[in-house]
Design an enzyme around this catalytic site. Structure first.
Site, PDB file in Angstrom:
ATOM      1  N   SER A 269       0.772  -1.078   0.046  1.00 12.02           N
ATOM      2  CA  SER A 269       0.007  -0.027  -0.116  1.00 12.02           C
ATOM      3  C   SER A 269       0.706   1.346   0.061  1.00 12.02           C
ATOM      4  O   SER A 269       1.536   1.566  -0.938  1.00 12.02           O
ATOM      5  CB  SER A 269      -1.059  -0.143   1.151  1.00 12.02           C
ATOM      6  OG  SER A 269      -1.819   0.924   1.224  1.00 12.02           O
TER       7      SER A 269
ATOM      8  N   ASP B 147      -1.174   1.082  -3.906  1.00  8.36           N
ATOM      9  CA  ASP B 147      -2.074   0.126  -4.377  1.00  8.36           C
ATOM     10  C   ASP B 147      -3.503   0.913  -5.218  1.00  8.36           C
ATOM     11  O   ASP B 147      -4.444   0.052  -5.403  1.00  8.36           O
ATOM     12  CB  ASP B 147      -2.266  -1.079  -3.821  1.00  8.36           C
ATOM     13  CG  ASP B 147      -3.012  -0.674  -2.398  1.00  8.36           C
ATOM     14  OD1 ASP B 147      -2.861   0.441  -1.931  1.00  8.36           O
ATOM     15  OD2 ASP B 147      -3.777  -1.491  -1.823  1.00  8.36           O
TER      16      ASP B 147
END
Length: 454
Positions: free
Chosen positions: A94, A239
């Site tokens: 992330s 992401d």
């Protein structure tokens, strides 16, 4: 949970997060799911393919066929899982720096696993109670080439394309070299926007900026907005499940202000909304003004998802939930954070007013964030003990759902250990900038003193 934190499991790749570790997670998940097929996707990190290969090996070893989606945003992998009715493993860290990677587990409804389901996987992982297949029943891998295109088509089908196109917007986009670089430029162009970009080449070294979309990493986006006279700037994390905005003057918009503006457009009397213990007063105010009930959870998407699902199962209406970091859920669309969808919903608001006017009612607050790194468990323990001591001696309302949140009425401060990095994070908010800084600095210095004494 020992393996899964507030948003999956993460670590420095090839150190804490090894192929062997990921293979074991995959074997545990495959055993827990008992599914015939599982999808695997990854973001653009340089270690993604290696770890996706390990995940595929783990899944096929317990008899599961694997759909290899390649590089796709997390919400794209979730959309694929929901459409195909198969669970998914997303290889991503992330917003973490380039050296990190991680794993998120997604159910066959396209939603990240709730805490009880993660605990089941974790029990199998820790107990090594895998169910390996015989040599002639191992799974097979198949490459899926169009997952990213299918994701873009899906989001385009559920947003107000006509309203956005009629607004004739110029979008300055910074996908930060992450998975959004593969989908968001096309997505916004197909919405009818003029799109200009920076850091839009997918590159797991993240040469232009770190993946976390915070002001200190987004100076180029502000410059791009001003240079191109764009109507809005949009940034993603690695992401692309989050969206952060800049206004038409090239100024950063606090994620809490964006969340409040979107909430004001969505919430009504009798609704329920969910956020985390670092919630801004902006969001609290909107919930009160709209007649919605606000519930707080520990920080992290896993915790918010778990509570949203419980509320929906009880028949409650939850039009919106999320955090001020750009990770917002619209459960009527999907119980998933989706940076492109969130951005499109925000663009719909710009049909009537520029960004600065849309978020103006939610200004007047100042936020300060600090991080204290630690290297040993003793340092971590000492810092949390210092935070607890400060909380016990404060003339404030204490919330211990996740760390120590002190609410002073006119301001608040929170200290909590990160669920994804070796950090203790400090957050503070107040109407007065000096007040917020004083609260954050006081907690920060107490943590530093405790760390040095550990």
């Amino acid at each position: 949970m020992k393996v899964f934190g507030s948003s999956g499991t993460r670590g420095v790749a090839n150190e804490a997060l090894t192929p062997t570790f990921v293979l074991r997670v995959a074997k545990a998940a495959g055993t827990a799911w008992g599914a015939d097929r599982v999808a695997i996707a990854r973001d653009t990190r340089v270690t993604g393919e290696m770890l996706a290969d390990a995940a595929a090996a783990g899944l096929t070893s317990v008899g599961v066929d694997v759909d290899r989606l390649g590089r796709v945003p997390t919400p794209g992998a979730q959309a694929y899982a929901e459409h195909e009715g198969v669970p998914a493993m997303m290889i991503t860290a992330s917003h973490n720096p380039a050296e990190y990677n991680g794993v998120k587990l997604v159910g066959d409804d396209g939603v990240e696993l709730a805490v009880p389901d993660l605990e089941r996987v974790e029990d199998i992982f820790l107990g090594e109670t895998f169910e390996p297949a015989t040599w002639d029943e191992v799974g097979r891998s198949t490459r899926v080439e169009d997952a990213a295109d299918r994701y873009v088509d899906r989001v385009l089908d559920v947003v107000d394309r006509e309203t956005i196109a009629d607004a004739d917007l110029t979008v300055a986009l910074d996908p930060g070299h992450g998975a959004g670089a593969l989908t968001s430029p096309e997505f916004f162009r197909r919405l009818g926007c003029r799109v200009v970009t920076v850091n839009a080449q997918p590159d797991g070294h993240f040469p232009g900026r770190d993946p976390e979309p915070v002001p200190e990493n987004l100076g180029d986006l502000g410059d791009l907005v001003r240079a191109t006279d764009a109507d809005v700037g949009i940034a993603h994390d690695g992401d692309a499940d989050r969206a952060i905005f800049y206004d038409e003057t090239g100024e950063y918009v606090e994620g809490d202000a964006t969340l409040a503006a979107l909430a004001a457009a969505e919430l009504g009397p009798g609704d329920v909304t969910v956020s985390a213990v670092n919630v801004s007063q902006r969001f609290v105010d909107v919930a009160e003004e709209t007649g919605a009930r606000l519930e707080l959870t520990p920080i992290g998407s896993t915790n918010i998802i778990t509570r949203v699902r419980e509320l929906l199962a009880d028949g409650e209406d939850v039009p919106l939930a999320g955090e001020g970091n750009g990770g917002i859920f619209f459960p009527d669309y999907h119980i998933a954070r989706d940076g492109a969808y969130t951005a499109a919903r925000f663009l719909e608001l710009l049909a009537d007013a520029p960004v600065s006017e849309v978020v103006a009612p939610y200004g007047g607050y100042h936020n300060v964030r600090r991080n204290v790194e630690y290297e040993t468990e003793a340092e971590r323990t000492a810092m949390l003990a210092a935070a607890e001591g400060r909380a016990e001696n404060a003339d404030a309302e204490l919330d211990t759902k996740d760390g120590f949140r002190l609410d002073y009425g006119d301001a608040w401060v929170l200290a909590r250990p990160s669920g994804t990095e070796p950090l203790v994070r400090v957050y503070a908010e107040a109407h007065d900038a000096a007040r917020a800084a004083d609260l954050a600095d006081g907690m920060y210095e107490a943590l530093l003193d405790a760390k040095e004494s550990a």
